[in-house]
Design a protein around this motif. Sequence first.
Motif, PDB file in Angstrom:
ATOM      1  N   PHE A 163      -3.919  -9.567   2.556  1.00  0.00           N
ATOM      2  CA  PHE A 163      -4.471 -10.041   1.296  1.00  0.00           C
ATOM      3  C   PHE A 163      -5.944 -10.409   1.440  1.00  0.00           C
TER       4      PHE A 163
ATOM      5  N   VAL B 291       0.248  -4.813   4.501  1.00  0.00           N
ATOM      6  CA  VAL B 291      -0.423  -5.602   3.471  1.00  0.00           C
ATOM      7  C   VAL B 291      -1.261  -6.682   4.140  1.00  0.00           C
TER       8      VAL B 291
ATOM      9  N   ASN C  34      -4.582  -5.995  -1.897  1.00  0.00           N
ATOM     10  CA  ASN C  34      -4.306  -5.577  -0.531  1.00  0.00           C
ATOM     11  C   ASN C  34      -5.495  -4.786  -0.016  1.00  0.00           C
TER      12      ASN C  34
ATOM     13  N   MET D 219       4.795  -8.553   3.790  1.00  0.00           N
ATOM     14  CA  MET D 219       5.140  -7.132   3.643  1.00  0.00           C
ATOM     15  C   MET D 219       4.396  -6.337   4.708  1.00  0.00           C
TER      16      MET D 219
ATOM     17  N   TRP E  68       0.079  -7.003  -8.499  1.00  0.00           N
ATOM     18  CA  TRP E  68      -0.934  -6.286  -7.705  1.00  0.00           C
ATOM     19  C   TRP E  68      -0.279  -5.091  -7.019  1.00  0.00           C
TER      20      TRP E  68
END
Lengths: 223, 317
Positions: free
Chosen positions: B101, B99, B280, B96, A174
Amino acid sequence: MENRPPAPSGRNGALTNYWLGGLTAGFLALAALFVVKAGGHPVARAVIPLVDPKFLATTPWRQTYADLVKAKEDLSDYDCYGCHDKNKPPPIRYDANHKIIVPQEHSDIVMGHGSHDRNNLCFNCHNEQNLLTLQVRDGREVSFDNIPPLCGSCHGPTYRDWENGAHGRTSGYWNRSLGDFQRLSCANCHNPHAPRIPTREPAPGPHQLHPNPETHEPAEAAP
Amino acid sequence: MSPSFPPPDKSSDAAMSRRNFLRGCAAFGGLTALAASLAPLREMGEMGDYTSKEQFLQKYYKELTPEDMTKVIARIEGEVQRQYGLRPHVRDLKPMDGVEFVYCLNLTRCIGCRKCVHACVAENNQSRNPEIQYIRVLKMPHGSMDVEKGDHTYDAKQVPEKGFFYMPVQCQQCKNPPCVKVCPVNATWQEKDGITVIDYDWCIGCRYCEAACPYWARRFNFTKPEIPRERINPNMAYLGNRPRKQGVMEKCHFCIQRTRAGRYPACLEVCPVGARKFGNILDPDSEVSYILREKRVFIQLKEEMGTSPRFFYYFDK
């Protein structure tokens, strides 16, 4: 035991001995119970077969022409001019209901693209001038290994979704900065002649310990 | 039992009097009996399900220094090797920056084939017997979004069946997670990339979180998990798919060992119809951003609970 001061009275000493004896007997009895497994044997769990690895496969349902080229497979099926005449567009015959008659040589083709026989003509997609390519209805030639623009000429919104990754299968990363991202082509999932996804056998469902909650019967007798 | 028994003469063999001999025998017998009655503990040891001293003394995940974590990972790798006979690759992957999700699931596409369920089990080293599965695929009658009408035990020869749609339910990675609020020991918490994780070494197995979750997403290891050696996935993460012990909770963690390394979750890659989309949400070019921007119908399951899931259901048309 030897270091203990002598018991102050006979009664207390006897009491200690009774206690020790009693505990020993208790432990022995407990040990005996464990040895003969008087508490009952643990109930063997019903065997649950491991899932068939075919349900774990991530391979696409179909192979496209591009896949065949990449895998150096036999491409003789795509040698149209082995049978067809080069300068003569192949004739298309219809039956009394104006349904296309699929010639015997192509009997593996199921005509099922769209309802109301909308695609009752091979040359909606195939190029009658050059059978080794495909064509968009506006005349643009499309090669067999890059078909999404052809499909997208009719299925615009789906094509847009596909380009944005919202339609179709993806795999890989991704995060495009960390690795490759793969997107499957239309024909990896859809048969162009009959694009509706066929029904499939589902993977096994959860194993039920008590299929009937009323009786609490086990699903399978323990072996 | 005479109270006036003279103390034995320790300088001679007479120390071993008949009485002392009997006492010694009785004491030995008593201790043997005690040891024998502890036999079930030995069976536990053979199962390799002991909590090691290192694990018992291990600090809370958020207090572990990088050196501590190196030791913890070495311990886990050793334990896995002892139990399953293969050397895993355990990592402690951190969220990260930039980011968050989000998962989107296309209910128009899902055919209910349950491949995601089994890909998840294979990826995340879930117990095969008793079965632990993070994903529950509900077969729902058309025209209803009432999960009470859903059936996850359907046993059809072919899917999809006429008149039904299929709705896979797993951990919704809520923005306001009830499971985190009820945990009495903070063994589960939400990370900054939106994944609610569990520290399996900190969990006490009280199952409050299981009761608090409105999505039935949490699973409990009632017994020692059973995983065949050949089905172990050696790519492991501390907060992710490392093998669990008896008595701890587990749940979907968006395949932390894959997604925090930039890859797609296992359930997404195996989906034969591409119904599952992940990415993301903070990246405007990601698939999930596109879907939330362009698609028309969204359902956050049990929206009225105020959990604000990061898992969105949508339709194509």
